[in-house]
Write a protein that holds these residues in place. Structure first.
Motif: not given
Length: 360
Positions: A103, A139, A355, A137
Motif C-alpha cells: 500500500c 489515494f 485508491g 496506491c
C-alpha cells in the motif's frame, strides 16, 4: 465477520525528503462491538526502515513542482521504477514471503486541491508488475475529484487505531492534526515544519536541526514572526491542506526578505510552528506526537510553554513509521470496500473508499 488478518507493506515518502518509509505490519480485523460500519482493528509493525534518497533524487524531487507536464510524465515513469526497486530490496533484505498487499502513497509533487490538482508520482500501474505483488496506491486523486482536499489521509487510522488520544499530531514536512469533535473525525494541515527547518539546517551543514539545537541557540526575529503568524491560511477553517508550492509562494519570500542568519531563521520559524501548534489544543489534552519532528525536543518544549498539554512521544517504530502503517490500513480498507477517506476531514462530497488496485 469473525477474525481476519492482513500482512501488508505500507510505503510513504514525505515532503521533507528524508527518504522512503517501508513498514511490514500485521493488521487484524474482528467484529465491531458497536454499530460502526468498521470492524475493530489491531496493528503491529514487524519490521520497518527508512531508505534515504540518493543525492540525485533529492535534487530532482525538491524542484519537481517546476517541471512541465511532459517532464512530470517522464519523472513519474522513472520514479515508479525507483520506488519499485526500493520496495523489492526491502522485501528481499527482510526475507518477507507472506505479503497480502503493498500500500503505497507515492511522492507528492503537486497539490493544489482548490484547483482540482494533485499528483503523487510512483503510482503507475506498472508498479505491481515490477514488484510482483498486489498494490493499492494513488489515494488522493479520487478525493480531489469529489471536491475534497485529498488530505490529510491519516486521520482514519488515528480514529480506528489511536482513538484513545485527544489529538494525533504528525510533525513531518508539514504538521497535521486529527481529533474527534462531537463524534466526527476532524483533521487538517496546521503549518509547514521540516520542509522549512531542514532547508536552513542544511545551510548550516546538517541534514536537520537535531533536537532543535540550532533554533535554541538563535534569536527570534519578532517582525518576521509577526508576518508569519499573520498569513491568511492560519485563520481559515478546516478542511484545509498545504503543498510545497504554497511554501515557496508564502513562506520563503517572507524569510528571504529579512536576510537573517540561518540560526535566527530556525529560531524564528520554530517559534512560529510552536505558536501554530499550541493554538490547536485544549489545556490538559493528551496528544500523540509522531513524525520526524517528534524528535525536535526544543519545538515540543516551546509548545508546552505556550499550552499545558500532555505530548506523548511513543517508541521509535511508531514515531517514524506511523504514516506508513496507516497507509497499510488505507489499503486494507480499500480491499474491504470500507471508506478510507472521510468527508469530515477532506471536505469531499461523502465518505469513500479511495485508491487504485493493481494486480501483479
Amino acid at each position: 465477520m469473525g477474525e481476519k488478518n492482513y500482512n501488508v507493506i505500507g510505503v510513504m515518502s514525505g515532503t521533507s525528503l528524508d527518504g522512503i518509509d517501508c513498514a511490514y505490519a500485521k493488521i487484524g480485523l474482528s467484529s465491531s462491538k458497536d454499530n460502526s460500519i468498521y470492524p475493530s482493528f489491531t496493528s503491529d509493525v514487524i519490521v520497518a526502515k527508512t531508505i534515504p534518497y540518493p543525492k540525485k533524487w533529492k535534487e530532482i524531487l525538491s524542484t519537481a513542482h517546476l517541471l512541465s507536464r511532459e517532464e512530470l510524465d517522464a519523472l513519474n515513469v522513472d520514479y515508479t521504477a525507483h520506488l519499485a526497486q526500493v520496495i523489492k530490496n526491502f522485501i528481499t533484505t527482510n526475507d518477507l514471503t507472506d505479503i497480502d498487499v503493498v500500500c503505497s502513497h507515492g511522492h507528492t509533487v503537486l497539490h493544489q486541491p482548490d484547483e482540482g490538482v494533485t499528483l503523487q508520482i510512483g503510482n503507475l500501474p506498472e508498479i505491481a508488475t515490477l514488484i510482483n505483488h498486489r498494490v493499492v496506491c494513488d489515494f488522493r486523486v479520487q478525493d480531489v475529484e469529489m471536491g475534497g482536499q485529498g488530505a490529510p489521509l491519516v486521520p482514519i487510522g488515528d480514529q480506528l487505531i489511536f482513538g484513545n488520544y485527544d489529538y494525533c499530531l504528525n510533525l513531518g514536512g508539514f504538521a497535521n492534526v486529527s481529533k474527534d469533535e462531537n463524534g466526527v473525525r476532524i483533521a487538517y494541515d496546521i503549518s509547514p515544519v521540516n520542509v522549512v527547518l531542514n532547508k536552513y539546517a542544511q545551510e548550516l551543514g546538517e541534514e536537520y536541526d537535531d533536537g532543535g539545537a540550532f533554533a535554541k541557540a538563535g534569536t527570534v526575529h519578532q517582525p518576521l514572526l509577526d508576518k508569519l503568524n499573520d498569513i491568511l491560511f492560519y485563520s481559515l477553517p478546516a478542511p484545509k491542506s498545504l503543498g510545497i508550492e504554497w511554501v515557496h509562494a508564502h513562506i520563503f519570500p517572507l524569510i528571504e526578505a529579512v536576510q537573517l542568519s540561518s540560526v535566527d531563521v530556525l529560531a524564528t520559524f520554530t517559534e512560529h510552528v510552536a505558536i501554530q501548534l499550541a493554538a490547536q489544543f485544549k489545556e490538559g489534552a493528551s496528544v500523540l506526537v509522531t513524525g520526524g519532528g517528534a524528535y525536535n525536543t526544543y519545538l515540543l518544549e516551546r509548545v508546552r510553554f505556550r499550552e499545558s498539554v500532555k505530548l506523548v512521544v511513543p517508541d521509535a517504530k511508531l514515531v517514524e513509521f506511523k504514516e506508513a502503517l496507516i497507509f497499510g490500513l488505507l489499503g486494507v480498507l480499500k480491499l474491504e470496500n470500507l471508506p478510507n477517506c472521510l468527508a469530515s476531514v477532506t471536505g469531499a462530497r461523502h465518505d469513500h473508499a479511495s485508491g487504485m488496485l493493481y494486480e501483479s
